[in-house]
Design a protein around this motif. Sequence first.
Motif, PDB file in Angstrom:
ATOM      1  N   GLY A  26      57.827  49.848 108.840  1.00 37.37           N
ATOM      2  CA  GLY A  26      58.280  50.531 107.632  1.00 37.37           C
ATOM      3  C   GLY A  26      57.237  51.495 107.096  1.00 37.37           C
ATOM      4  N   ALA A  87      60.218  48.773  99.004  1.00 36.90           N
ATOM      5  CA  ALA A  87      61.536  49.037  99.585  1.00 36.90           C
ATOM      6  C   ALA A  87      62.405  49.831  98.614  1.00 36.90           C
ATOM      7  CB  ALA A  87      62.217  47.726  99.957  1.00 36.90           C
ATOM      8  N   PHE A  91      63.908  53.641  99.299  1.00 39.12           N
ATOM      9  CA  PHE A  91      65.338  53.940  99.229  1.00 39.12           C
ATOM     10  C   PHE A  91      65.627  55.012  98.174  1.00 39.12           C
ATOM     11  CE2 PHE A  91      66.142  49.420 100.880  1.00 39.12           C
ATOM     12  CZ  PHE A  91      66.310  49.877 102.185  1.00 39.12           C
ATOM     13  N   PHE A 174      65.465  55.410 105.066  1.00 42.92           N
ATOM     14  CA  PHE A 174      66.343  54.238 105.077  1.00 42.92           C
ATOM     15  C   PHE A 174      65.848  53.198 106.083  1.00 42.92           C
ATOM     16  CE2 PHE A 174      69.710  57.072 103.218  1.00 42.92           C
ATOM     17  CZ  PHE A 174      69.914  56.327 102.070  1.00 42.92           C
ATOM     18  N   VAL A 175      65.433  53.677 107.256  1.00 43.07           N
ATOM     19  CA  VAL A 175      64.896  52.757 108.265  1.00 43.07           C
ATOM     20  C   VAL A 175      63.596  52.127 107.774  1.00 43.07           C
ATOM     21  CG1 VAL A 175      64.046  52.555 110.633  1.00 43.07           C
ATOM     22  CG2 VAL A 175      66.000  54.037 110.139  1.00 43.07           C
ATOM     23  N   ALA A 178      64.283  49.322 105.377  1.00 44.47           N
ATOM     24  CA  ALA A 178      64.798  48.142 106.064  1.00 44.47           C
ATOM     25  C   ALA A 178      63.662  47.273 106.598  1.00 44.47           C
ATOM     26  CB  ALA A 178      65.725  48.563 107.206  1.00 44.47           C
ATOM     27  N   VAL A 181      62.374  45.172 103.734  1.00 49.63           N
ATOM     28  CA  VAL A 181      63.344  44.122 103.408  1.00 49.63           C
ATOM     29  C   VAL A 181      63.243  42.975 104.420  1.00 49.63           C
ATOM     30  CG1 VAL A 181      65.800  43.572 103.263  1.00 49.63           C
ATOM     31  CG2 VAL A 181      64.923  45.680 102.222  1.00 49.63           C
ATOM     32  N   ALA A 182      63.074  43.319 105.699  1.00 48.84           N
ATOM     33  CA  ALA A 182      62.947  42.282 106.731  1.00 48.84           C
ATOM     34  C   ALA A 182      61.746  41.380 106.464  1.00 48.84           C
ATOM     35  CB  ALA A 182      62.832  42.932 108.110  1.00 48.84           C
TER      36      ALA A 182
END
Length: 411
Positions: A26, A87, A91, A174-175, A178, A181-182
Motif C-alpha cells: 500500500g 486507508a 481513498f 484504491f489499490v 486496500a 485495510v488488509a
Amino acid sequence: MFNIPPALRYARYRAYWLGTLASVGGYQMLWFGQGWLVFELTGSPLYLGYVGLANASAAIALNQFGGVFADKLDKRKLILVTQLVIAVLVFALAALILTETVRVWHIILIAVVTGAVDAFGQPAHDALYPHLIPRKTIVSAVALDQVAWEGTRIVVPALAGLVVSLAGTATVFFVSGAGFVAMTLVLLMLDVPKIPASGVGNPLRDMAEGLRFIGGNTLFRFLIATLFFNSFFGMSYLQMMPAFAVDVLEVGADGQGVLMSVGGVGALMAILALGSMSGSSYRGPMVVGGGLAFGLSVTVFALTSQHVGSYPLALALMFVMGATSSIYVVAIISSLQQLVPANMRGRVMGFTSITWYIGPLGAFQTGAIAELVGVSAAVAIGGTLVTLFALGPTILNRHVRNLGVILQERE
C-alpha cells in the motif's frame, strides 16, 4: 533445499509478516501515485520535493512522541488505528481524482497527515514484531522486515506504472488503500503476547530518556547518523524518478515502474544472500562497503542517464543501487535490534524509523538544486556526498570497524 527463515516458523510472526507485506505494498502504491500525480499536475521536480518535505517534516516532528507511545500503549491497537486512518486518507485522494477536483495542495496536505500518523505507526511496528519471536531469531525477523519492503519494490512499482497507463491514477490509490485495510484485518485477528509498558508516565520525560540513551551510546549514535546521512543525500533519487522517467530517459510511467522494480530485485537478492550468512564478523565491512558502493552507483546512474541516455544501463545501475543500499541498512538495523534493551525498543528503533522520512526530506533539497542545475546533477551530488562519508567518517570510526566483535560479545 530451501530452508524456511527461522522467524517464519512462528505462526504469530508469519501472520503479521503477511499483513506487513500488504501494508508495505500500500505504501509503495501510495508513493508512486503521489509522485506521478504531482508531476502530472506541475511537471516540476521541485514539487516532488515539496511532497517529500510535507510527509517527512510531520513524521520527524512527531516521531519521538510516537516512540514513547509505542513503549507505553498497546502496540497492536496503535498500529491498527494508524493503518485505518491512512486507508481513509488514500481513498479520499482517489475520490478527489475521480471528481476532477484534485489540486497539488490536496496531495501535500494528505502527505502531511500520513506522515504525522506514520510517526506513531512505524515505531509501534518496530517495537512489536520482536515480541512475536524468540530473541535468537531477531536477525531473521529484521531481514524479513526488509524483504517486505524490498520485495514489494519488485512487483508493486511496475504494477503501479501499468495501472496508471491502463486504468488511471485514481486506481493506484484504491489499490493502495486496500493494502492498509488488509493489514487491519490481520491485526484484528492477531494474538499478541502481553508486553509490559515502560516509561515514567510523562511523555516528555520518556522522550528525553530515549534521546539521552542514544546520545550516550557512541555506537548507536554513529550507526543512526549513518542511516540518516545516506538516506538524506542518497535515497532522494527515489523521489526524483518521475523526472528521470519523463525528462531524462523518456520512458514514461511504465518505464519508471520497471526501473524501480529492478532496484527492488537487487535489494531483495542482497537481503536473501545476507540472510544465509552466519555470524556477526562481517557487519562492520557491510556498513562501510555498502555505503561506499551505494554512493558510487547513485552518482554513476545520475550522470550516465543524462549523458549516455541508455535505459538498459540505467536498469543495471538501479539493480546495483538497490542491492548496495540494502547491505548497509540490514547491517545497521539488525545490529541495533540485537543491542537495544527491550524497555527502550520503541523509542530507539522508533528514532531509526526517521530514516524512512529523511529520504523524502532530502528530496526537497535535491529538488531545489535540480531547479538550478538539473535533476541528474542534483542526484549525482548526493551520491558523491554518500561516497565521501563512507571513505571518511565511517571507515575511520573504530566502533564500526569493531562492530562484529561487539555483537559477538553480546550473543
